[in-house]
Design a protein around this motif. Structure first.
Motif, PDB file in Angstrom:
ATOM      1  N   LEU A   1      84.445  24.910 -33.128  1.00 54.19           N
ATOM      2  CA  LEU A   1      84.823  26.166 -33.769  1.00 54.19           C
ATOM      3  C   LEU A   1      84.434  27.388 -32.932  1.00 54.19           C
ATOM      4  O   LEU A   1      84.636  28.525 -33.361  1.00 54.19           O
ATOM      5  N   GLY A   2      83.873  27.109 -31.746  1.00 50.11           N
ATOM      6  CA  GLY A   2      83.531  28.199 -30.840  1.00 50.11           C
ATOM      7  C   GLY A   2      82.258  28.927 -31.189  1.00 50.11           C
ATOM      8  O   GLY A   2      82.016  30.050 -30.727  1.00 50.11           O
ATOM      9  N   ILE A   3      81.410  28.286 -32.001  1.00 52.97           N
ATOM     10  CA  ILE A   3      80.153  28.924 -32.386  1.00 52.97           C
ATOM     11  C   ILE A   3      79.040  28.422 -31.476  1.00 52.97           C
ATOM     12  O   ILE A   3      78.810  27.216 -31.337  1.00 52.97           O
ATOM     13  N   LYS A   4      78.348  29.362 -30.796  1.00 54.59           N
ATOM     14  CA  LYS A   4      77.253  29.013 -29.898  1.00 54.59           C
ATOM     15  C   LYS A   4      75.997  28.763 -30.722  1.00 54.59           C
ATOM     16  O   LYS A   4      75.648  29.560 -31.595  1.00 54.59           O
ATOM     17  N   THR A   5      75.314  27.680 -30.431  1.00 55.15           N
ATOM     18  CA  THR A   5      74.106  27.338 -31.176  1.00 55.15           C
ATOM     19  C   THR A   5      72.914  27.282 -30.236  1.00 55.15           C
ATOM     20  O   THR A   5      73.050  27.212 -29.013  1.00 55.15           O
ATOM     21  N   LEU A   6      71.738  27.314 -30.823  1.00 56.55           N
ATOM     22  CA  LEU A   6      70.524  27.181 -30.030  1.00 56.55           C
ATOM     23  C   LEU A   6      70.436  25.773 -29.457  1.00 56.55           C
ATOM     24  O   LEU A   6      70.997  24.823 -29.998  1.00 56.55           O
ATOM     25  N   LYS A   7      69.713  25.661 -28.348  1.00 57.09           N
ATOM     26  CA  LYS A   7      69.525  24.345 -27.734  1.00 57.09           C
ATOM     27  C   LYS A   7      68.827  23.418 -28.726  1.00 57.09           C
ATOM     28  O   LYS A   7      67.819  23.770 -29.315  1.00 57.09           O
ATOM     29  N   ASP A   8      69.412  22.260 -28.959  1.00 52.40           N
ATOM     30  CA  ASP A   8      68.835  21.362 -29.963  1.00 52.40           C
ATOM     31  C   ASP A   8      67.694  20.536 -29.377  1.00 52.40           C
ATOM     32  O   ASP A   8      67.475  20.515 -28.162  1.00 52.40           O
ATOM     33  N   ALA A   9      66.987  19.865 -30.289  1.00 50.85           N
ATOM     34  CA  ALA A   9      65.786  19.117 -29.914  1.00 50.85           C
ATOM     35  C   ALA A   9      66.063  17.643 -29.698  1.00 50.85           C
ATOM     36  O   ALA A   9      65.148  16.823 -29.752  1.00 50.85           O
ATOM     37  N   THR A  10      67.320  17.294 -29.457  1.00 55.48           N
ATOM     38  CA  THR A  10      67.668  15.872 -29.331  1.00 55.48           C
ATOM     39  C   THR A  10      67.628  15.413 -27.882  1.00 55.48           C
ATOM     40  O   THR A  10      68.526  14.729 -27.416  1.00 55.48           O
ATOM     41  N   THR A  11      66.589  15.774 -27.167  1.00 59.63           N
ATOM     42  CA  THR A  11      66.440  15.337 -25.784  1.00 59.63           C
ATOM     43  C   THR A  11      66.008  13.877 -25.745  1.00 59.63           C
ATOM     44  O   THR A  11      65.577  13.307 -26.753  1.00 59.63           O
ATOM     45  N   GLU A  12      66.101  13.278 -24.572  1.00 53.46           N
ATOM     46  CA  GLU A  12      65.738  11.861 -24.416  1.00 53.46           C
ATOM     47  C   GLU A  12      64.269  11.652 -24.786  1.00 53.46           C
ATOM     48  O   GLU A  12      63.389  12.394 -24.358  1.00 53.46           O
ATOM     49  N   GLY A  13      64.019  10.654 -25.549  1.00 46.64           N
ATOM     50  CA  GLY A  13      62.652  10.316 -25.972  1.00 46.64           C
ATOM     51  C   GLY A  13      62.146  11.130 -27.145  1.00 46.64           C
ATOM     52  O   GLY A  13      60.985  10.984 -27.548  1.00 46.64           O
ATOM     53  N   TYR A  14      63.010  11.981 -27.715  1.00 47.92           N
ATOM     54  CA  TYR A  14      62.569  12.856 -28.805  1.00 47.92           C
ATOM     55  C   TYR A  14      62.123  12.049 -30.024  1.00 47.92           C
ATOM     56  O   TYR A  14      61.088  12.341 -30.633  1.00 47.92           O
ATOM     57  N   ILE A  15      62.886  11.022 -30.382  1.00 44.19           N
ATOM     58  CA  ILE A  15      62.564  10.240 -31.577  1.00 44.19           C
ATOM     59  C   ILE A  15      61.229   9.519 -31.421  1.00 44.19           C
ATOM     60  O   ILE A  15      60.365   9.568 -32.305  1.00 44.19           O
ATOM     61  N   ALA A  16      61.038   8.870 -30.267  1.00 42.34           N
ATOM     62  CA  ALA A  16      59.787   8.139 -30.046  1.00 42.34           C
ATOM     63  C   ALA A  16      58.586   9.084 -30.058  1.00 42.34           C
ATOM     64  O   ALA A  16      57.543   8.786 -30.655  1.00 42.34           O
ATOM     65  N   GLN A  17      58.742  10.229 -29.410  1.00 41.85           N
ATOM     66  CA  GLN A  17      57.645  11.204 -29.364  1.00 41.85           C
ATOM     67  C   GLN A  17      57.337  11.760 -30.749  1.00 41.85           C
ATOM     68  O   GLN A  17      56.168  11.885 -31.140  1.00 41.85           O
TER      69      GLN A  17
END
Length: 310
Positions: free
Chosen positions: A70-86
């Motif tokens: 939809l063309g809406i810019k969002t903040l950088k999300d927290a779904t980086t690699e290893g996020y769940i384990a950490q």
């Protein structure tokens, strides 16, 4: 008395802030209960946490993709690699800290041999269900049994209250401990009532915990108002403690900052008498051996004698 918690007591309460667990931690300290949680219960809980976190993050990423279309810019999300384990590791560390704050101890995995568990499964003994599910429940039950101690009194009281809403695997038709599990207890030399299954948490708190807390409050209120309860005389006990601690005792004792309780200009200062003028607060709690402890805040007047250097 020991209380052992099953997973369903704290299901999805990853912060350990739920009403039951907070009240139990507070009540256990006052009533002298020891509360335990098996490590396998913690592992089950955080396996569920990981599943929920993965699902929530999946929905979050799906939402981000829709917003991007939809063309809406969002903040950088927290779904980086290893996020769940950490995140799971950090959350479990906080969980363990919270257990410590509540005074709940962790039981390690039981030392039972695998062949014993397999034999139960093959014979369809509880807590195995007819579908042969129940391995983790069986380990939890072994944790419960490892906390029992042999007693010679055949009419001895229950040693453990096992809090679990899983009546399908741990209970019979009447929602008391299943006959298979009772038979295990008696075959190993324990009283058949050594473990009591508590599946109705509301009833347990209303008829056991709350009643015992009210009894302690009643004792504390009576001691505050009348200074006596049964054969216990608060004034006599306070005077005994104060006399032993202060009367005809050395008072020229240095405190942490190097000062003295009584100035050094006094020679041989002694407390000759003490009078308790007011009892401000009284709290009563029990230890695990059933001993009652009375905590008081009091005001007392001390009559002293000594000599002053010229």
């Amino acid at each position: 008395m020991k209380i052992i918690l099953d997973t369903n007591v704290i299901t999805k309460d990853y912060q350990l802030q739920g009403g039951w667990i907070v009240k139990l931690g507070d009540a256990a300290h006052k009533l002298g209960y020891e509360v335990f949680i098996p490590q396998i219960v913690i592992d089950e809980l955080f396996h569920q946490y990981e599943i929920e976190l993965e699902e929530a993050l999946g929905n979050y990423q799906k939402g981000l993709r829709s917003l991007n279309r939809l063309g809406i810019k969002t903040l950088k999300d927290a779904t980086t690699e290893g996020y769940i384990a950490q995140t799971c590791e950090e959350k479990q560390q906080l969980f363990m800290q919270r257990l410590n704050e509540l005074g709940i101890k962790v039981l390690p995995y039981p030392k039972v041999a695998h062949d014993i568990i397999v034999a139960k499964e093959l014979n369809g003994q509880k807590p195995f269900a007819s579908s042969q599910k129940g391995y983790r429940d069986s380990l939890i039950w072994e944790c419960v049994k490892e906390q029992l101690v042999p007693v010679k009194d055949l009419l001895g009281e229950a040693q453990i209250l096992f809090l679990s809403a899983n009546t399908r695997d741990f209970a019979g038709k009447t929602k008391v401990l299943h006959p298979d599990l009772v038979a295990e207890l008696t075959s190993q030399g324990y009283n058949e009532d050594a473990v009591v299954l508590v599946s109705d948490f509301d009833k347990f708190f209303n008829e056991t915990i709350n009643v015992e807390l009210e009894e302690l409050d009643k004792i504390a209120k009576t001691l505050l108002e009348k200074r006596k309860f049964s054969r216990f005389n608060l004034d006599e006990e306070l005077l005994t403690i104060l006399y032993d601690e202060y009367v005809i005792n050395e008072l020229l004792t240095a405190v942490e900052d190097g000062a003295f309780i009584i100035p050094r200009e006094f020679e041989n200062p002694e407390v000759q008498d003490i009078n308790v003028s007011e009892v401000k607060t009284v709290k009563v709690h029990q230890l695990t051996d059933g001993t009652s402890i009375v905590d008081c805040e009091v005001e007392a007047q001390a009559y002293m004698e000594g000599y002053i250097y010229r």
